[in-house]
Write an enzyme that holds these catalytic residues in place. Structure first.
Site, PDB file in Angstrom:
ATOM      1  N   HIS A 310      36.381  52.090  27.144  1.00 45.01           N
ATOM      2  CA  HIS A 310      37.799  52.334  27.426  1.00 45.01           C
ATOM      3  C   HIS A 310      38.195  53.643  26.774  1.00 45.01           C
ATOM      4  O   HIS A 310      37.737  53.967  25.693  1.00 45.01           O
ATOM      5  CB  HIS A 310      38.673  51.206  26.850  1.00 45.01           C
ATOM      6  CG  HIS A 310      40.024  51.142  27.476  1.00 45.01           C
ATOM      7  ND1 HIS A 310      41.054  51.939  27.066  1.00 45.01           N
ATOM      8  CD2 HIS A 310      40.490  50.402  28.506  1.00 45.01           C
ATOM      9  CE1 HIS A 310      42.118  51.675  27.814  1.00 45.01           C
ATOM     10  NE2 HIS A 310      41.807  50.757  28.690  1.00 45.01           N
ATOM     11  N   ASP A 367      38.389  44.262  32.546  1.00 45.25           N
ATOM     12  CA  ASP A 367      37.724  43.951  33.818  1.00 45.25           C
ATOM     13  C   ASP A 367      36.439  43.154  33.668  1.00 45.25           C
ATOM     14  O   ASP A 367      35.869  42.701  34.663  1.00 45.25           O
ATOM     15  CB  ASP A 367      37.398  45.272  34.538  1.00 45.25           C
ATOM     16  CG  ASP A 367      38.675  45.984  34.938  1.00 45.25           C
ATOM     17  OD1 ASP A 367      38.877  47.142  34.539  1.00 45.25           O
ATOM     18  OD2 ASP A 367      39.501  45.354  35.629  1.00 45.25           O
TER      19      ASP A 367
END
Ligand code: SDX
Length: 434
Positions: A310, A367
């Site tokens: 991320h 996700d």
């Protein structure tokens, strides 16, 4: 809430020292205000991927990537996931406070009143091939829907914003469900006014003409939790896109449609679909995940461990932790054993002890597990990013409203460092050689 100013940063260029104001947000993040940089130094900044650049001041969502903190209007996302609903979360993000009972009732009623599409929209659905990707349909149909409300084609004034926001949040669900039904050659199932937000989506997706889908509370709660966890995430790629388009004073639907396109990218919201495809390939190839992890570490393989890493979180994504718990609970409740979940658990464990991922602070993101929940809910893989878009619609609208309410309201127009040809002349065809 006001930001603090006071200290300054000194920048020396060509022997001349320039003082720039340092501002501090309510969570003590500090930024160097470079609004006067070019006029006073002739220089601009350059920041590949905007990793160090704040595009705006915002009061909606706070993230601390080092500590793995995510709060909606100051409330930790874990509390919202445990105690709130998606509709209440959307209200909080858009209007800045938890709604009183009367406010929530009015908002819910507006969602119900705006849940149907204009009947002529069905002709647009007929125009798509059955294998059209639902994200392409979603972006197109958000704009198409706005054409049926002439007042919606320009930037909303404050008095019509509430209705447009409710219409967009409500209809994004209906468009998603209709595109799924169309892709399967199934008859359209219209929303039911008696159903709540998430119940109605499941109803429109999975009911039959002769029999309503059985709304199991655990299933409704799991999907509503997914929407809450995806509702906003400060200046991510798609939200920044919505703000960019909104800054040009484009209308709400056009801005949201642009956000859908950005979210579709595999490095962004499209990752939840790619995670399942990655896990399915690993499963069908008989790999226990170790071969794939080895490839993901090899720059030349072109593979990445989807659902990991991320730009902001250098710690576990707080949403991933909640989704993982929700996933385990739901599959146990539904008595489902999904081999992809076992592979995901093994890969998470292996990656979190692998120096490659540890050194780069790569952890599971939102996700990594969400797709496994959606599979258990019988939502097809190609619809996963659409589900993400439905949740994120609240955050996009909240950010659109911040732009709308900004009295300065400047258009977003970044600069560049030009690296192309210097001055040259036009060469006529005859002089260009063969
Ligand atoms: C979302 O911004 C948001 O808030 C987004 C989001 C939201 O709610 O809106 O949180 C939703 O988009 C989550 C992210 C979903 N995407 C994926 O899961 C795709 C896989 N992850 C990545 O491609 C990547 O981690 C990003 C895109 C998420 C972040 O990319 P960055 O910040 O540009 O990091 P990078 O590409 O510069 O990587 C830094 C290093 C590189 O190695 P080195 O060059 O330093 O040797 O880490 C490596 C990368 O190769 N790396 C990975 C990796 N992610 C980064 N290596 C293998 N697998 C990965 N997943």
């Amino acid at each position: 809430m006001d930001i603090k100013t006071g200290s300054t940063a000194k920048l020396e260029i060509d022997g001349k020292v320039h003082e720039l104001a340092v501002i501090e947000g309510t969570e003590h993040e500090r930024a160097i205000d470079i609004a006067s940089l070019r006029s006073s130094t002739g220089c601009i900044t350059l920041d590949d991927g905007y990793g160090n650049t704040g595009s705006c001041q915002s009061a909606i969502t706070f993230i601390d990537g080092e500590k793995g903190i995510l709060r909606y209007r100051g409330i930790p996302v874990a509390e919202m996931a445990e105690k709130s609903s998606y509709v209440e979360t959307a209200y909080l993000l858009i209007y800045g406070h938890l709604p009183r009972k009367s406010e929530l009732q009015r908002f819910s009623k507006m969602l119900t009143q705006n849940e149907n599409l204009h009947e002529d929209m069905k002709y647009h659905f007929e125009g798509f091939p059955s294998q059209a990707h639902p994200m392409a349909i979603l972006s197109a149909m958000i704009n198409a829907s706005s054409c049926f409300y002439p007042g919606q084609m320009q930037r909303p004034t404050r008095d019509v914003f509430d209705e447009q926001a409710a219409r967009l949040i409500s209809q994004v669900r209906t468009i998603a469900a209709f595109s799924y039904r169309k892709s399967r050659g199934l008859p359209i199932i219209y929303p039911k006014p008696s159903y709540k937000y998430t119940e109605n989506l499941l109803h429109m997706l999975f009911s039959d003409v002769y029999e309503d889908y059985e709304l199991r509370p655990e299933v409704v709660r799991a999907l509503d939790t997914i929407f809450i966890l995806h509702a906003d995430h400060e200046q991510n790629c798609s939200t920044s896109t919505v703000r960019m388009v909104a800054s040009a004073q484009a209308n709400l639907f056009a801005s949201a449609a642009a956000g859908v396109c950005a979210l579709w990218g595999p490095l962004h919201g499209g990752a939840n679909q790619w995670v399942i495809e990655m896990l399915s390939d690993i499963h069908s190839s008989g790999d226990d995940g170790s071969r794939f992890i080895k490839a993901a570490k090899d720059k030349n393989s072109g593979k990445r461990l989807m659902g990991f890493g991320h730009r902001v979180y250098r710690n576990y994504d707080p949403r991933a932790r909640i989704i993982k718990e929700t996933c385990d609970t739901l599959l146990k409740t539904l008595n489902i054993s999904d081999p992809l979940l076992d592979i995901a658990h093994r890969m998470e464990e292996a990656a979190l002890s692998d120096p490659y991922f540890i050194e780069r602070k790569l952890y599971p993101n939102v996700d990594f597990y969400s797709g496994i929940i959606l599979r258990a809910l019988r939502i097809p893989t190609e619809m996963f990013t659409v589900i993400f878009a439905i949740g994120r619609m609240a955050g996009w609208i909240a950010n659109f409203k911040e732009i709308l309410d900004d009295p300065k309201g400047r258009i977003y127009r970044p600069r560049q460092v030009y690296t192309g040809a210097t001055l040259t002349s036009y060469v006529p065809m005859g002089a260009r050689g063969e």
